[in-house]
Design a protein around this motif. Structure first.
Motif, PDB file in Angstrom:
ATOM      1  N   ILE A  98      19.267   9.804  17.826  1.00 20.61           N
ATOM      2  CA  ILE A  98      18.871  11.204  18.037  1.00 20.61           C
ATOM      3  C   ILE A  98      18.057  11.362  19.320  1.00 20.61           C
ATOM      4  N   LEU A  99      17.106  10.473  19.544  1.00 21.74           N
ATOM      5  CA  LEU A  99      16.208  10.604  20.693  1.00 21.74           C
ATOM      6  C   LEU A  99      16.787  10.052  21.989  1.00 21.74           C
ATOM      7  N   SER A 100      17.828   9.242  21.884  1.00 25.29           N
ATOM      8  CA  SER A 100      18.383   8.627  23.094  1.00 25.29           C
ATOM      9  C   SER A 100      18.963   9.662  24.059  1.00 25.29           C
TER      10      SER A 100
ATOM     11  N   ILE B   4      23.453   3.575  24.499  1.00 27.00           N
ATOM     12  CA  ILE B   4      23.265   4.264  23.223  1.00 27.00           C
ATOM     13  C   ILE B   4      24.141   3.623  22.158  1.00 27.00           C
ATOM     14  N   PHE B   5      25.387   3.354  22.486  1.00 27.11           N
ATOM     15  CA  PHE B   5      26.314   2.743  21.534  1.00 27.11           C
ATOM     16  C   PHE B   5      25.820   1.364  21.098  1.00 27.11           C
ATOM     17  N   VAL B   6      25.516   0.517  22.067  1.00 30.40           N
ATOM     18  CA  VAL B   6      25.144  -0.865  21.757  1.00 30.40           C
ATOM     19  C   VAL B   6      23.856  -0.935  20.943  1.00 30.40           C
TER      20      VAL B   6
ATOM     21  N   PHE C 205      33.193  13.634  21.312  1.00 29.28           N
ATOM     22  CA  PHE C 205      33.996  12.754  20.485  1.00 29.28           C
ATOM     23  C   PHE C 205      33.666  11.273  20.689  1.00 29.28           C
ATOM     24  N   ASP C 206      33.106  10.919  21.840  1.00 25.03           N
ATOM     25  CA  ASP C 206      32.718   9.525  22.032  1.00 25.03           C
ATOM     26  C   ASP C 206      31.548   9.153  21.123  1.00 25.03           C
ATOM     27  N   TYR C 207      30.667  10.089  20.850  1.00 31.22           N
ATOM     28  CA  TYR C 207      29.550   9.822  19.951  1.00 31.22           C
ATOM     29  C   TYR C 207      29.997   9.726  18.494  1.00 31.22           C
ATOM     30  N   VAL C 208      31.141  10.306  18.178  1.00 30.10           N
ATOM     31  CA  VAL C 208      31.694  10.175  16.835  1.00 30.10           C
ATOM     32  C   VAL C 208      32.030   8.703  16.557  1.00 30.10           C
TER      33      VAL C 208
END
Length: 183
Positions: free
Chosen positions: A32-34, A44-46, A129-132
């Motif tokens: 959320i905070l990233s 963020i993903f890693v 969609f990448d954050y999904v």
């Protein structure tokens, strides 16, 4: 419940409860905070997936055993079939488990999954969609623990019922045998 008591009081395993909650909170908070502090989707993903994986491992191998007395794993047998394996404490040990620890364990499992679902809906609405993908990985880890521990709890209940019926049957048969041996 007395709200004047210290937070850790009444928990049999406050450290385990803390680590059970902290990795869930860390993964959610970082995700959320990233957006405020980090511009790189890869970071963020890693980091989010690593925190979710740590949560998965802690729940599956540590807090599940200590807080609710359950453990599960999945193996592939010789035919290539997936086989669920369950482990639980004996009936007396399960009866002594702290209700507050158990409550925290189950509610945080479900609330964590619900939070990831809500974040997934927000990502879809915002067309990110990448954050999904990040949310999908975190949600799948959480749901795997929910399914594993739910199946494990059902298996433990079956084992307890089988033990109870076996005990009653053996007691009944010994009473019948003793009644006929007197004659």
């Amino acid at each position: 419940m007395d709200f004047n008591q210290p937070v850790g009081q009444n928990y049999a395993n406050p450290r385990t409860c803390f680590f059970h909650v902290i990795f869930k909170a860390a993964a959610l908070a970082f995700y959320i905070l990233s957006a405020l502090f980090v511009d790189s989707f890869v970071i963020i993903f890693v980091v989010t997936v690593i925190l979710a994986a740590l949560d998965f491992w802690v729940v599956k191998n540590v807090s599940g055993r200590i807080l609710v007395g359950l453990r599960w794993w999945n193996e592939i047998d010789d035919q290539g079939e997936s086989v669920w394996k369950f482990e639980c404490l004996d009936q007396q040990s399960l009866a002594r488990m702290n209700k507050k620890d158990s409550w925290l364990f189950w509610w945080t499992l479900y609330l964590n999954a619900a939070a990831w679902i809500v974040l997934g809906i927000f990502s879809l609405v915002r067309f990110e969609f990448d954050y999904v993908l990040v949310i999908g990985v975190c949600l799948s880890l959480g749901i795997a623990n929910i399914i594993g521990f739910t199946k494990c709890r059902k298996d433990a209940k079956k084992q307890i019922q089988a033990f109870a019926s076996q005990t009653i049957a053996s007691h009944f048969s010994s009473k019948i045998q003793s009644a006929f041996s007197v004659v």
